[in-house]
Design an enzyme around this catalytic site. Structure first.
Site, PDB file in Angstrom:
ATOM      1  N   GLY A 116      -2.261  -0.053  -0.396  1.00 14.77           N
ATOM      2  CA  GLY A 116      -3.043  -1.244  -0.692  1.00 14.77           C
ATOM      3  C   GLY A 116      -3.925  -0.889  -1.840  1.00 14.77           C
ATOM      4  CB  THR A 117      -4.559   1.209  -3.696  1.00 13.25           C
ATOM      5  OG1 THR A 117      -3.575   1.924  -3.018  1.00 13.25           O
ATOM      6  CG2 THR A 117      -5.215   2.113  -4.685  1.00 13.25           C
TER       7      THR A 117
END
Lengths: 235, 245
Positions: free
Chosen positions: A14-15
């Site tokens: 996701g980050t």
């Protein structure tokens, strides 16, 4: 409620990833959450990967795609360094990433931020989003968590910051994104690259600043219930 | 004279033409609820997050509410549907009180009512998008049950919704026993909630623990849990294999 965890969902980071230049080098930052659907497969991942001694890359999107691209580029850069006889430049590293991302755009799903230092251009940041566009920027943000940071950076980014200011900015930004993006979380990792070399740092989740609507962590409710009553006020 | 344009009544007999009120997918959602029976009654825990897709939009949502004198309802899933259920239960309890006959609806009755509501909505393809946990004590009898959005219902010594089923129930199966003390029950729930905080993407670090006993319902103030990140393996995980995670 969806009880099907879908363990076969692609591992996606996701980050939140960030790269920032300062007067002397660059600071790269990232969160540490890797998810498979809604499950956190790894809560302490390392998304900032080394390409050469002086260039690193922040990875976002598909974990598999970003790993394989960075592996190939590390391999090519290694050969290039031998043939050149001196450290590769950040621009070359970024362009190798671009070639792989652009020529395989139909199959890859990964956004990357390349950052490093070389003796010709100093500290440089290159953003390479989906599709393989190469864009040199004073700072770059990427990943799902970056949506929450555009306004923040518009206000907080300044030209010519010191190393300390730049790193504090990156940690604050990743921490803010973690607070709002379900796909980002865990610890904040930073990598500082300048003429002196590379420094890796680690900021655990519980050491980060508290934001709106967040509370001071406790060991247990029992500690709160058993806490002594506050002193009555003395007028 | 009638100035208002005519509008389809909510539960019309016109069938498919009036399904403008369907919940096809949830918007603002709450994640797991975990609950267990202990010595004096029921303990239930839920975090205070209201997610909007992958955004952690609301961080002070109360997902556990007392119902009447003897019950506690915890909900995961669509928050607006939970609020609607609370309105239904409000009406139910009101009518029960109006009888003024000294009797009051216990947790078993409330659970049964909820089951009927959820199942009948499911049959009309217009579900209330929630997983509910209903716990309570009446006349010394402890009760803990759960209902899903499709009407699946059962009771047990410990229950959970959503991710709690996968992450919390195994811990509870191992460590729950009859006649847990309040302290042990709280610690056990906190252990479950901490794992959920590490491993559930939609978890938020602010929770409440609620207790229901013969004496009534208490819902704790919101608080946050300490988390542990200092494993040496976490500091430089890619050291031995550059490019991995």
């Amino acid at each position: 409620m969806d009880l099907d965890m879908n363990v076969n969902a692609p591992h996606s980071m996701g980050t939140t990833i960030i790269g920032v230049t300062y007067n002397g080098g660059v600071v790269l930052g990232a969160d540490s959450r890797t998810s498979t659907g809604m499950y956190v497969a790894n809560r302490a991942s390392d998304k900032i990967t080394q390409l050469t001694d002086n260039v690193n890359v922040c990875r976002s999107g598909s974990a598999a795609d970003s790993q394989i691209v960075s592996d190939y580029v590390r391999y090519f850069l290694h050969q290039h360094t031998i043939q050149l006889g001196q450290p590769a430049t950040v621009k070359v590293a970024a362009n190798l990433i671009r070639l792989l991302s652009y020529n395989n755009k139909n199959m890859l799903q990964t956004g990357l931020i390349v950052g490093g230092w070389d003796k010709y251009e100093g500290g440089k940041i290159y953003g390479i989003p989906l599709g393989g566009t190469l864009i040199e920027q004073p700072f770059a943000i990427g990943g799902s968590g970056s949506s929450y940071l555009y306004g923040f950076f518009d206000q907080a980014w300044k030209e010519g910051m010191t190393k300390e200011e730049a790193e504090q900015l990156v940690v604050k930004a990743v921490s803010l994104a973690i607070a709002r993006d379900g796909a980002s979380g865990g610890v904040v990792r930073t990598v500082v690259i300048n003429s002196d070399g590379v420094t890796r740092n680690f900021y655990p989740g519980d050491k980060l600043q508290l934001w709106h609507d967040e509370l001071e962590p406790q060991h247990s409710l029992l500690d709160i219930l058993n806490a002594p009553s506050p002193e009555p006020m003395n007028i | 004279m009638n100035f208002m344009a005519s509008k389809q009544p909510e539960n019309s007999l016109l069938g498919p033409e009036s399904d403008s009120q369907r919940t096809l997918y949830p918007y603002v959602t709450g994640t797991s609820v975990v609950a267990l029976k202990y010595k004096d009654g029921i303990l239930m825990a839920a975090d205070m997050g209201g997610s909007y897709g992958s955004t952690l939009r609301y961080k002070s949502v109360e997902r556990m509410k007392p119902i009447g004198k003897h019950s506690l309802l915890g909900a995961s899933g669509e928050i607006s549907d939970f609020q609607e259920i609370l309105r239904y239960l409000d009406e139910l309890i009101l009518y029960d009180n109006m009888w003024d006959d000294g009797n009051s609806l216990g947790p078993k009755e409330v659970h049964n009512y909820l089951t009927r509501v959820m199942y009948n909505r499911r049959n009309k393809f217009n579900p209330l998008w929630n997983s509910l946990v209903l716990g309570g004590v009446k006349n010394g009898q402890k009760y803990l049950g759960t209902v899903s959005m499709i009407g699946v219902n059962f009771e047990d010594n410990h229950v959970a919704t959503g991710f709690g089923n996968h992450l919390a129930r195994p811990i509870l199966r191992q460590e729950w026993h009859e006649n847990l003390s309040f302290e042990d029950g709280v610690r056990l729930l906190e252990k479950c909630m901490r794992v959920l905080l590490y491993r559930d993407r939609s978890a938020v670090n602010k929770l409440q623990i609620a207790k229901i006993t013969e004496d009534g319902v208490t819902i704790s103030q919101p608080y946050s849990l300490k988390t542990y990140w200092e494993f040496s393996a976490f500091e430089n995980p890619a050291q031995g294999a550059i490019g991995s995670w």
